[in-house]
Write an enzyme that holds these catalytic residues in place. Structure first.
Site, mmCIF file in Angstrom:
data_model
loop_
_atom_site.group_PDB
_atom_site.id
_atom_site.type_symbol
_atom_site.label_atom_id
_atom_site.label_comp_id
_atom_site.label_asym_id
_atom_site.label_seq_id
_atom_site.Cartn_x
_atom_site.Cartn_y
_atom_site.Cartn_z
ATOM 1 N N ASP A 1 -17.414 -3.827 -4.359
ATOM 2 C CA ASP A 1 -18.826 -3.560 -4.126
ATOM 3 C C ASP A 1 -19.378 -2.606 -5.190
ATOM 4 O O ASP A 1 -20.470 -2.070 -5.027
ATOM 5 C CB ASP A 1 -19.068 -3.001 -2.723
ATOM 6 C CG ASP A 1 -18.359 -1.678 -2.483
ATOM 7 O OD1 ASP A 1 -17.453 -1.341 -3.268
ATOM 8 O OD2 ASP A 1 -18.711 -0.974 -1.511
ATOM 9 N N LYS B 1 -15.951 7.379 -12.424
ATOM 10 C CA LYS B 1 -16.221 8.195 -13.603
ATOM 11 C C LYS B 1 -15.657 7.517 -14.850
ATOM 12 O O LYS B 1 -14.538 7.003 -14.838
ATOM 13 C CB LYS B 1 -15.607 9.583 -13.433
ATOM 14 C CG LYS B 1 -16.239 10.392 -12.301
ATOM 15 C CD LYS B 1 -15.609 11.766 -12.186
ATOM 16 C CE LYS B 1 -16.260 12.557 -11.051
ATOM 17 N NZ LYS B 1 -15.638 13.902 -10.891
ATOM 18 N N ASP C 1 -9.689 0.879 -5.747
ATOM 19 C CA ASP C 1 -10.366 2.116 -6.122
ATOM 20 C C ASP C 1 -11.170 1.864 -7.394
ATOM 21 O O ASP C 1 -10.614 1.469 -8.423
ATOM 22 C CB ASP C 1 -9.329 3.213 -6.367
ATOM 23 C CG ASP C 1 -9.964 4.601 -6.436
ATOM 24 O OD1 ASP C 1 -11.091 4.713 -6.953
ATOM 25 O OD2 ASP C 1 -9.318 5.572 -5.990
ATOM 26 N N ASP D 1 0.862 -1.184 0.000
ATOM 27 C CA ASP D 1 0.000 0.000 0.000
ATOM 28 C C ASP D 1 0.897 1.232 0.000
ATOM 29 O O ASP D 1 2.112 1.114 0.228
ATOM 30 C CB ASP D 1 -0.936 0.007 1.225
ATOM 31 C CG ASP D 1 -2.264 0.710 0.939
ATOM 32 O OD1 ASP D 1 -2.226 1.883 0.519
ATOM 33 O OD2 ASP D 1 -3.328 0.100 1.145
ATOM 34 N N THR E 1 -14.322 -6.556 5.549
ATOM 35 C CA THR E 1 -13.438 -5.408 5.722
ATOM 36 C C THR E 1 -14.224 -4.161 6.069
ATOM 37 O O THR E 1 -15.456 -4.104 5.916
ATOM 38 C CB THR E 1 -12.641 -5.142 4.434
ATOM 39 O OG1 THR E 1 -13.544 -4.668 3.425
ATOM 40 C CG2 THR E 1 -11.938 -6.403 3.943
ATOM 41 N N ARG E 2 -13.495 -3.133 6.494
ATOM 42 C CA ARG E 2 -14.125 -1.850 6.801
ATOM 43 C C ARG E 2 -14.830 -1.304 5.566
ATOM 44 O O ARG E 2 -15.973 -0.825 5.643
ATOM 45 C CB ARG E 2 -13.073 -0.862 7.303
ATOM 46 C CG ARG E 2 -13.623 0.527 7.578
ATOM 47 C CD ARG E 2 -12.536 1.477 8.009
ATOM 48 N NE ARG E 2 -11.852 1.018 9.205
ATOM 49 C CZ ARG E 2 -10.899 1.714 9.827
ATOM 50 N NH1 ARG E 2 -10.520 2.878 9.332
ATOM 51 N NH2 ARG E 2 -10.328 1.248 10.910
#
Length: 271
Positions: free
Chosen positions: A207, A175, A171, A121, A244-245
């Site tokens: 999601d 758009k 991510d 990350d 996950t969060r």
């Protein structure tokens, strides 16, 4: 002749104060620097405050469990996951790209101590948080990598060195003009495939319905991967992937989470 060591310090350029490294010996702001080409990135570094405990973990644990993705060396994963006494590890290693604050990564590492997790990350608070979680949980099977996973895959991992690849809630770049920034593209799969052993599991989760459809399409069409689901569709969430969060946030908004489980096929098995 004057002694330059006693010369007065040159004035700093206006608006460009000299800043000491926040975490000496810790993750670097741009580890690959100018060694590699500039290109469209699939990630966007987030700016948020590093807490005292996260900063302490970065200072103490980065030299032990952290690495910068500089693109200048080939990693020996057995050495990277070596025991405290330096004995090379025989652990199978899974690469996780994008781990947020690291809670799910730490839980998976604790649930499966016989698998090494190389977690990548660019989010400094998350890096510190995962290191702290690993220390508190006694998780010696976690290593934290800072930088661009593309450079890691292309420049630093030996062929067929990974037993799995996890990309959870990347991510979505919702758009349309930003879709080219999405990580799961045919080019990425082609890049990642050589580092995966035959039979290695590629596990994605998202999601965002439209991104899930794109993932399913590009994975299905790629010759190096095949769907583990007989119907060619999405998979149930496997027990080893904790909620996950980000998943919780999506579920609260009414989003549907899709898991995709594909395996790397051997050359002889290619469609």
């Amino acid at each position: 002749m004057s002694d330059s060591s006693h010369a007065p310090e040159a004035p700093r350029p206006p608006g460009r104060p000299q800043v000491a490294p926040r975490f000496p010996g810790g993750p670097q702001p741009d580890p690959a620097g100018s060694h590699h080409e500039r290109r469209i990135r699939s990630f966007q570094p987030r700016r948020s405050r590093v807490t005292t405990s996260q900063g302490d973990a970065l200072r103490r644990l980065w030299p032990k469990w952290g690495l910068d993705i500089d693109g200048l060396r080939t990693l020996d994963l057995a050495e990277l996951f070596a025991a405290e006494d330096g004995t090379p590890s025989g652990l199978p290693v899974v690469l996780e790209i994008g781990f947020g604050m690291g809670e799910a990564t730490a839980q998976m590492a604790g649930d499966d101590p016989d698998t090494g997790i190389l977690a990548v990350d660019v989010h400094t608070p998350g890096q510190g948080n995962l290191l702290g979680l690993a220390e508190r949980g006694g998780l010696s099977n976690v290593r934290v990598a800072n930088g661009d996973a593309i450079i890691l895959l292309r420049e630093m991992l030996p062929p067929e060195s990974l037993d799995g690849l996890r990309v959870y809630f990347p991510d979505p770049w919702p758009k349309a003009r930003h879709h080219k920034r999405r990580l799961i593209q045919p080019e990425f799969l082609t890049l990642a495939a050589p580092s995966l052993k035959p039979g290695a599991l590629l596990h994605c989760a998202t999601d965002w319905e439209e991104y899930a459809e794109q993932m399913l399409e590009v994975l299905t069409e790629h010759p190096d991967f095949e769907n583990t689901q007989a119907d060619g569709g999405y998979a149930p969430r496997p027990d080893f992937r904790p909620l996950t969060r980000f998943e919780g946030q999506g579920l609260d908004k009414g989003h549907v989470v899709h898991d995709l489980l594909f395996r790397k096929v051997a050359t002889a098995e290619r469609h």
